[in-house]
Design a protein around this motif. Structure first.
Motif, PDB file in Angstrom:
ATOM      1  N   PRO A 106      45.178 -54.884  11.391  1.00  0.00           N
ATOM      2  CA  PRO A 106      45.086 -54.024  10.210  1.00  0.00           C
ATOM      3  C   PRO A 106      43.884 -54.447   9.370  1.00  0.00           C
ATOM      4  CG  PRO A 106      46.928 -55.565  10.003  1.00  0.00           C
ATOM      5  CD  PRO A 106      46.287 -55.849  11.319  1.00  0.00           C
ATOM      6  N   PHE A 107      43.131 -53.491   8.876  1.00  0.00           N
ATOM      7  CA  PHE A 107      42.004 -53.850   8.010  1.00  0.00           C
ATOM      8  C   PHE A 107      41.886 -52.833   6.880  1.00  0.00           C
ATOM      9  CE2 PHE A 107      38.816 -50.665   9.196  1.00  0.00           C
ATOM     10  CZ  PHE A 107      39.284 -50.227  10.427  1.00  0.00           C
ATOM     11  N   SER A 108      41.221 -53.269   5.822  1.00  0.00           N
ATOM     12  CA  SER A 108      41.060 -52.406   4.657  1.00  0.00           C
ATOM     13  C   SER A 108      39.940 -51.411   4.936  1.00  0.00           C
ATOM     14  CB  SER A 108      40.713 -53.262   3.437  1.00  0.00           C
ATOM     15  OG  SER A 108      40.453 -52.404   2.347  1.00  0.00           O
ATOM     16  N   CYS A 109      40.258 -50.114   4.881  1.00  0.00           N
ATOM     17  CA  CYS A 109      39.228 -49.104   5.160  1.00  0.00           C
ATOM     18  C   CYS A 109      38.887 -48.306   3.908  1.00  0.00           C
ATOM     19  CB  CYS A 109      39.659 -48.192   6.286  1.00  0.00           C
ATOM     20  SG  CYS A 109      41.062 -47.164   5.865  1.00  0.00           S
ATOM     21  N   ALA A 110      39.504 -48.668   2.772  1.00  0.00           N
ATOM     22  CA  ALA A 110      39.115 -48.045   1.501  1.00  0.00           C
ATOM     23  C   ALA A 110      39.466 -49.030   0.391  1.00  0.00           C
ATOM     24  CB  ALA A 110      39.837 -46.725   1.283  1.00  0.00           C
ATOM     25  N   ILE A 111      38.527 -49.221  -0.534  1.00  0.00           N
ATOM     26  CA  ILE A 111      38.804 -50.074  -1.688  1.00  0.00           C
ATOM     27  C   ILE A 111      38.514 -49.275  -2.956  1.00  0.00           C
ATOM     28  CG2 ILE A 111      38.395 -52.302  -0.553  1.00  0.00           C
ATOM     29  CD1 ILE A 111      35.583 -52.328  -1.743  1.00  0.00           C
ATOM     30  N   ALA A 112      39.181 -49.655  -4.034  1.00  0.00           N
ATOM     31  CA  ALA A 112      38.944 -48.978  -5.304  1.00  0.00           C
ATOM     32  C   ALA A 112      39.116 -49.983  -6.431  1.00  0.00           C
ATOM     33  CB  ALA A 112      39.920 -47.817  -5.488  1.00  0.00           C
ATOM     34  N   HIS A 113      38.236 -49.855  -7.422  1.00  0.00           N
ATOM     35  CA  HIS A 113      38.329 -50.710  -8.606  1.00  0.00           C
ATOM     36  C   HIS A 113      37.614 -49.979  -9.731  1.00  0.00           C
ATOM     37  CE1 HIS A 113      38.713 -54.306 -10.997  1.00  0.00           C
ATOM     38  NE2 HIS A 113      37.419 -54.310 -11.231  1.00  0.00           N
ATOM     39  N   ILE A 166      30.008 -45.590   1.107  1.00  0.00           N
ATOM     40  CA  ILE A 166      30.418 -45.104   2.425  1.00  0.00           C
ATOM     41  C   ILE A 166      29.888 -46.040   3.511  1.00  0.00           C
ATOM     42  CG2 ILE A 166      30.232 -43.213   4.105  1.00  0.00           C
ATOM     43  CD1 ILE A 166      29.890 -41.276   1.737  1.00  0.00           C
ATOM     44  N   CYS A 167      30.797 -46.463   4.393  1.00  0.00           N
ATOM     45  CA  CYS A 167      30.470 -47.254   5.588  1.00  0.00           C
ATOM     46  C   CYS A 167      29.776 -48.567   5.208  1.00  0.00           C
ATOM     47  CB  CYS A 167      29.651 -46.414   6.575  1.00  0.00           C
ATOM     48  SG  CYS A 167      29.624 -47.124   8.228  1.00  0.00           S
ATOM     49  N   VAL A 168      28.518 -48.767   5.596  1.00  0.00           N
ATOM     50  CA  VAL A 168      27.842 -50.009   5.215  1.00  0.00           C
ATOM     51  C   VAL A 168      27.726 -50.086   3.688  1.00  0.00           C
ATOM     52  CG1 VAL A 168      25.755 -51.423   5.495  1.00  0.00           C
ATOM     53  CG2 VAL A 168      26.616 -50.129   7.427  1.00  0.00           C
ATOM     54  N   GLY A 169      27.763 -48.931   3.030  1.00  0.00           N
ATOM     55  CA  GLY A 169      27.782 -48.904   1.562  1.00  0.00           C
ATOM     56  C   GLY A 169      29.017 -49.596   1.007  1.00  0.00           C
ATOM     57  N   MET A 170      30.135 -49.534   1.740  1.00  0.00           N
ATOM     58  CA  MET A 170      31.340 -50.280   1.345  1.00  0.00           C
ATOM     59  C   MET A 170      31.168 -51.768   1.682  1.00  0.00           C
ATOM     60  SD  MET A 170      35.251 -49.825   2.778  1.00  0.00           S
ATOM     61  CE  MET A 170      36.476 -51.119   2.620  1.00  0.00           C
ATOM     62  N   GLN A 171      30.705 -52.026   2.910  1.00  0.00           N
ATOM     63  CA  GLN A 171      30.550 -53.428   3.335  1.00  0.00           C
ATOM     64  C   GLN A 171      29.609 -54.188   2.393  1.00  0.00           C
ATOM     65  OE1 GLN A 171      29.302 -53.305   7.452  1.00  0.00           O
ATOM     66  NE2 GLN A 171      31.199 -52.334   8.141  1.00  0.00           N
ATOM     67  N   ALA A 172      28.558 -53.495   1.940  1.00  0.00           N
ATOM     68  CA  ALA A 172      27.544 -54.140   1.085  1.00  0.00           C
ATOM     69  C   ALA A 172      28.124 -54.585  -0.248  1.00  0.00           C
ATOM     70  CB  ALA A 172      26.372 -53.186   0.853  1.00  0.00           C
ATOM     71  N   ALA A 181      19.696 -52.642  -5.430  1.00  0.00           N
ATOM     72  CA  ALA A 181      20.680 -53.711  -5.605  1.00  0.00           C
ATOM     73  C   ALA A 181      20.929 -53.977  -7.087  1.00  0.00           C
ATOM     74  CB  ALA A 181      20.200 -54.974  -4.888  1.00  0.00           C
ATOM     75  N   ALA A 182      19.855 -54.119  -7.848  1.00  0.00           N
ATOM     76  CA  ALA A 182      19.988 -54.392  -9.284  1.00  0.00           C
ATOM     77  C   ALA A 182      20.629 -53.201  -9.997  1.00  0.00           C
ATOM     78  CB  ALA A 182      18.619 -54.690  -9.874  1.00  0.00           C
ATOM     79  N   LEU A 183      20.249 -52.002  -9.564  1.00  0.00           N
ATOM     80  CA  LEU A 183      20.743 -50.790 -10.203  1.00  0.00           C
ATOM     81  C   LEU A 183      22.250 -50.605  -9.999  1.00  0.00           C
ATOM     82  CD1 LEU A 183      19.862 -48.223 -11.708  1.00  0.00           C
ATOM     83  CD2 LEU A 183      19.450 -47.151  -9.487  1.00  0.00           C
ATOM     84  N   GLY A 219      27.893 -58.444  -3.499  1.00  0.00           N
ATOM     85  CA  GLY A 219      28.821 -59.344  -4.152  1.00  0.00           C
ATOM     86  C   GLY A 219      29.535 -58.760  -5.366  1.00  0.00           C
ATOM     87  N   LEU A 220      29.754 -57.454  -5.365  1.00  0.00           N
ATOM     88  CA  LEU A 220      30.529 -56.844  -6.455  1.00  0.00           C
ATOM     89  C   LEU A 220      31.965 -57.349  -6.412  1.00  0.00           C
ATOM     90  CD1 LEU A 220      29.407 -53.101  -6.158  1.00  0.00           C
ATOM     91  CD2 LEU A 220      28.462 -54.864  -7.660  1.00  0.00           C
TER      92      LEU A 220
END
Lengths: 257, 210
Positions: free
Chosen positions: B174-181, B80-86, B65-67, B101-102
Motif C-alpha cells: 500500500p502506498f500514498s497516492c494522494a496527499i493534502a495539507h 501531479i506525479c513527479v510534482g507530488m514526489q518533489a 523551487a523558491a516560488l 521538502g515541503l
C-alpha cells in the motif's frame, strides 16, 4: 484491488483519416480520427494508440494537427507511432498532446535512440514497438526475429533478446506485433506474447490478429499481456470497447468499468 | 471565473493538463515559468514528468523551487506525479535527489520492494488502479471511493506524517497516492488522463476554496 488490464483501440491514420490496415481487404475509410477516438473514449477505452502510416511531409503536419485536436477532447493516454526518427519528432508529438510515442524502425537502425529518448523524456513516454515474425520451423521451439519494412526485411535480430535490450535501454513499455498474425483475425501469436512477457519486467501490449473477444482474453490469460490492442473489431461496430470489457470481466480479468 | 498557471520548467507534456483544465471550465490557463504571471493566477498546478533529478534541476534553474514555497502559503496548488514526489524531502531516484521538502518523507523505488519482485509485478506501475479515499476532501467530491485513476511511475511516496495521505493505492504494497495539507493537494496518478473521474477532480480543484 489490482491493476486493471488495458484495452487499447488502435487507429491507423493516413492523411488525417482512419483506415483499415488489412492488406487483403479493400482499404475502407473508418472516419475522422478525432471522432473515432472520442467514441472509444466514451466506450471506456483505457488508452488510444494511433499509428501514422503516411510517409509524406504534408501527412506529418496533418498528423500533428490531428494529435492536437484529439488531445483537446480525449482524456485518456494517447500513444502516437509511425515515423518517429529523432528527438525533435518526439518533442513535436508530445507538444501536440501525445502522452507516449512508439519507436520502431529508428530503434532497429540505431538502438541508442531509445536510450537517449528515455533519458530525455522519461521511460513513461517511450514505447518500443516490435514487429516480429516466426523463423523457427514447425515442431521446433519458437523463435522469432525482428522484421522491418512491413515484413520484407529480415534483420537477424532475435525478438526476445531485442525486447530485453529495449527494456534495458529505458523503454517503459513494449508494443509487440506478430507479423504472421497481423490482419488474419485468427488471434495473437500466443507463444510469441508469452516468450516476451516472460522475458521483460516492463508492461507488454499484445497486437496483431484479433478477430473476436476470446482472442483478447487469450492474449492476457495465456500470453500474459498487460494490455491488448485491436483495430478492426472496434472500427466497424462489430464490438464496442464496453462489450469487450464485459466479456473479459466475466472471464475473471480485472477491468476498469 | 478562475485562472490557472501550469508551472513550466521545461519537463514533459503540459498540454494535456492545460487542455483538461480548459475542458472542465478554467477561464484562463497559462503554461508559464514567469514569476509575475504565476503570482497573478488564481490557482497553480505543479506537474512533473520524467526523472526526478532533471525535474529538480529544472525547477531550481527556472526559479520555481523558491516560488513554490511562497505559493504553498497563498493559493490552491495541485501537484501531479513527479510534482507530488518533489514535495517530499528526498527521492532515491538517480542515486538520490533532494526534493522541495515541503513535507518530510521519502520517495522509494518499486524495484526495491521484495513483494513486487515476488509477485512478478511490472515496473513501471502503468495503468488504471483503484484509489481508496482515506478521508473526506473537497477534491474527492462526486468521485466514488475506489474509483480507478491512471498511473505511470516507478517511484512511490512515503510521507512521514500518515495524516497527510488522503488517497491510498496498492501495488505490491500500500502506498500514498494522494496527499493534502491546507491549500495543497497532490496526486501520484494523472487526473488529466483519468477520463471522467480525473476531469471531476480537476473541476473540484477549480472550485476549491481551502
Amino acid at each position: 484491488m489490482t491493476l486493471a488490464k488495458r484495452i487499447i483501440p488502435c487507429l491507423d491514420v493516413d492523411q488525417g483519416r482512419v483506415v483499415k490496415g488489412v492488406k487483403f481487404l479493400d482499404i475502407r475509410d473508418a472516419g475522422d480520427p478525432v471522432e473515432v477516438a472520442k467514441r472509444y473514449d466514451e466506450q471506456g477505452a483505457d488508452e488510444i494508440t494511433f499509428l501514422d502510416i503516411t510517409a509524406s511531409v504534408e501527412g506529418r503536419d496533418t498528423m500533428v494537427r490531428t494529435v492536437e485536436r484529439m488531445a483537446s477532447q480525449v482524456f485518456v493516454p494517447l500513444t502516437v507511432g509511425g515515423g518517429i526518427r529523432e528527438v525533435a519528432d518526439i518533442r513535436r508529438m508530445l507538444n501536440a498532446g501525445a502522452d507516449k510515442v512508439s519507436i520502431n524502425s529508428a530503434a532497429v537502425k540505431r538502438p541508442e535512440f531509445v536510450l537517449e529518448a528515455s533519458q530525455r523524456f522519461g521511460a513513461q513516454c517511450i514505447v518500443a514497438a516490435i514487429d516480429a515474425k516466426r523463423v523457427s520451423a514447425d515442431g521446433e521451439p519458437g523463435r522469432w526475429e525482428i522484421f522491418t519494412h512491413g515484413g520484407r526485411n529480415r534483420t537477424g535480430i532475435d525478438a526476445v533478446a531485442w525486447a530485453e535490450r529495449m527494456a534495458d535501454y529505458g523503454a517503459g513499455e513494449i508494443l509487440l506485433t506478430s507479423m504472421d498474425a497481423d490482419g488474419t483475425k485468427a488471434g495473437y501469436d500466443l507463444a510469441l506474447v508469452k516468450a516476451i512477457t516472460s522475458a521483460v519486467r516492463v508492461p507488454v501490449i499484445a497486437s496483431g490478429g484479433v478477430g473476436n473477444l476470446q482472442h483478447l482474453c487469450d492474449g492476457i490469460v495465456q500470453g500474459g499481456a498487460d494490455a491488448v490492442l485491436a483495430a478492426s473489431i472496434f472500427h466497424f461496430g462489430e464490438y464496442t470497447v464496453g462489450q469487450a470489457k464485459d466479456f473479459l470481466a466475466v472471464h475473471g480479468i480485472c477491468m476498469r468499468r | 471565473m478562475t485562472s490557472v498557471a501550469v508551472l513550466d520548467y521545461g519537463m514533459g507534456n503540459l498540454h494535456s493538463v492545460a487542455k483538461a483544465l480548459e475542458h472542465v471550465g478554467a477561464s484562463r490557463v497559462v503554461i508559464s515559468d514567469d514569476v509575475a504571471t504565476i503570482r497573478a493566477a488564481d490557482r497553480v498546478v505543479l506537474p512533473g514528468q520524467g526523472a526526478m533529478r532533471d525535474c529538480m534541476a529544472a525547477m531550481h534553474e527556472h526559479g520555481i523551487a523558491a516560488l513554490v514555497d511562497e505559493l504553498v502559503r497563498s493559493k490552491p496548488l495541485l501537484g501531479i506525479c513527479v510534482g507530488m514526489q518533489a514535495m517530499l524531502t528526498r527521492s532515491d531516484e538517480n542515486g538520490g535527489v533532494d526534493g522541495l521538502g515541503l513535507y518530510t518523507g521519502q520517495v522509494k523505488c518499486f524495484n526495491d520492494v521484495p513483494t513486487i519482485e515476488a509477485q512478478r509485478l511490472k515496473v513501471p506501475h502503468m495503468g488504471w488502479n483503484t484509489v481508496s479515499q482515506q478521508r473526506e476532501h473537497a477534491l474527492w467530491d462526486g468521485i466514488a471511493d475506489g474509483a480507478r485513476f491512471y498511473f505511470v511511475h516507478s517511484y512511490y511516496c512515503l510521507p512521514d506524517n500518515p495524516a497527510l495521505s488522503v488517497g491510498r493505492c496498492d501495488y505490491g504494497l500500500p502506498f500514498s497516492c494522494a496527499i493534502a495539507h491546507e491549500n495543497v493537494f497532490a496526486t501520484q496518478f494523472h487526473p488529466e488522463k483519468s477520463a471522467q473521474d480525473g476531469l471531476r477532480l480537476l473541476q473540484n480543484f477549480l472550485r476549491w476554496n481551502p
